[in-house]
Design a protein around this motif. Structure first.
Motif, PDB file in Angstrom:
ATOM      1  N   VAL A  23      16.588 -49.669  63.863  1.00  0.00           N
ATOM      2  CA  VAL A  23      15.290 -49.676  63.274  1.00  0.00           C
ATOM      3  C   VAL A  23      14.177 -50.333  64.214  1.00  0.00           C
ATOM      4  N   ILE A  24      14.633 -51.553  64.505  1.00  0.00           N
ATOM      5  CA  ILE A  24      13.706 -52.324  65.334  1.00  0.00           C
ATOM      6  C   ILE A  24      14.182 -52.052  66.983  1.00  0.00           C
ATOM      7  N   ILE A  25      15.437 -52.138  67.202  1.00  0.00           N
ATOM      8  CA  ILE A  25      15.936 -51.854  68.584  1.00  0.00           C
ATOM      9  C   ILE A  25      16.650 -50.456  68.496  1.00  0.00           C
ATOM     10  N   GLN A  26      16.091 -49.657  68.983  1.00  0.00           N
ATOM     11  CA  GLN A  26      16.490 -48.265  68.961  1.00  0.00           C
ATOM     12  C   GLN A  26      17.622 -48.033  70.078  1.00  0.00           C
ATOM     13  N   ARG A  27      18.665 -47.371  70.014  1.00  0.00           N
ATOM     14  CA  ARG A  27      19.578 -47.232  71.143  1.00  0.00           C
ATOM     15  C   ARG A  27      19.957 -45.674  71.060  1.00  0.00           C
ATOM     16  N   GLN A  28      19.944 -45.010  72.049  1.00  0.00           N
ATOM     17  CA  GLN A  28      20.345 -43.584  72.039  1.00  0.00           C
ATOM     18  C   GLN A  28      21.868 -43.344  71.822  1.00  0.00           C
ATOM     19  N   VAL A  29      22.413 -42.817  70.965  1.00  0.00           N
ATOM     20  CA  VAL A  29      23.795 -42.416  70.470  1.00  0.00           C
ATOM     21  C   VAL A  29      24.373 -40.789  71.098  1.00  0.00           C
TER      22      VAL A  29
END
Length: 334
Positions: A23-29
């Protein structure tokens, strides 16, 4: 594959949409591999049809060519100029020559604007002509698409779906483009109206020497309007050939299955021909199969298909196919 008279040339085009978590820190999965390394060219004045199942990447291909989506990798050349390395100002200049007709005539027109403002908006943005000249141009465009030029003060909701799509065609023509991406322009229309819009596109092409990328589901209509046809499956091109060559000498198992669904007007031939029903569902573009992407549904798949992606190569002059077993496909499936 490209020839000297190509207007548009696409080389190993890739467009992946990132899948993120958080939500706050988005990372690509992961990534949705909508378009995954396709190459083709479109010649001056021709119509290239692009067909395939829903979700195979057809519309993404058209929009990425026009740089409405930024490519993940690959090159797009328009009249010899590389669009992928252009700055904003240079790209803006070339946008006058490349336009798009969107699929949904109900969603692609601003309901708060009159059709005069909608069609004239490209002229305003590019600062072409005086107010009077723009008005005259809008009326001329309405005449071209066979709508009453005195309708310029009306709003989109006052028109039928077919009339709205004609408004979309008029807007695409406003800047005198050379190349138009027709992104399923007839799929949202009644069957009785589809032929009218296609005939209009053909007349405009002949009159203004236009080049089309025609994206559609209706294989019969694509055959009618296209010079060549490209077949797409899960982000990859699997076959590309002249329209008659593709219909009478198809080589890829997916193209053979797809074209077996096209009705034949002769009832005797219709009863005699072989209808091919593919088993299983289209895999997710977020997790495409290894090797040939069609092997999970292919009736003639071998072990090599599971591990080795077949090259997209020219089997006969002008006929490109990505399959390890084209002869086996023709012998067993046709």
């Amino acid at each position: 594959m490209a020839e000297n008279n190509s207007l548009v040339r696409v080389e190993k085009l890739v467009k992946h949409f990132p899948i993120t978590q958080g939500v706050i820190i988005q990372r690509q999965v992961g990534a949705v591999k909508a378009v995954d390394g396709i190459s083709f060219d479109i010649k001056h004045g021709e119509t290239l049809g692009l067909v395939g199942e829903s979700g195979c990447g057809k519309s993404t291909t058209g929009r990425t060519i026009l740089q409405l989506h930024e490519p993940t990798a690959g090159k797009v050349y328009y009249d010899g100029e590389d669009l992928t390395t252009m700055g904003e100002s240079d790209l803006r200049r070339l946008r006058r020559e490349m336009q798009i007709i969107f699929q949904d005539p109900y969603a692609s027109l601003n309901p708060r604007m009159t059709i005069g403002d909608i069609i004239g908006e490209p002229l305003d943005i590019h600062k072409i002509g005086t107010a009077k000249e723009r008005l005259e141009r809008v009326q001329e465009l309405l005449n071209l698409v066979r709508l009453n030029p005195f309708f310029i003060k009306r709003y989109p909701h006052e028109f039928s779906g077919g009339q709205r799509q004609r408004i979309g065609v008029a807007r695409a023509l406003a800047l005198n483009p050379n190349f138009i991406v027709c992104d399923e322009p007839i799929s949202a229309l009644d069957v009785s109206v589809q032929a009218q819009v296609v005939n209009l596109l053909e007349e405009l092409q002949e009159k203004f020497d236009l080049t089309y990328l025609f994206i559609a589901h209706d294989l019969s209509m694509v055959r009618h309007i296209s010079d060549r046809i490209a077949v797409m499956y899960l982000g990859k091109l699997v076959e590309l050939a002249d329209k008659d060559e593709l219909f009478y000498n198809k080589m890829h198992p997916y193209a053979i299955a797809l074209l077996s669904a096209v009705p034949i007007p002769d009832p005797v031939k219709e009863r005699q021909r072989k209808r091919i029903i593919l088993e299983g569902d289209v895999p997710s573009p977020a997790k495409p199969p290894s090797g040939c992407r069609f092997h999970t549904r292919c009736p003639i798949a071998q072990d090599i298909c599971k591990v080795e992606d077949p090259p997209f190569e020219e089997k006969t002059p002008g006929h490109w196919v990505a399959c390890h077993f084209t002869k086996k496909a023709q012998e067993e499936m046709l």
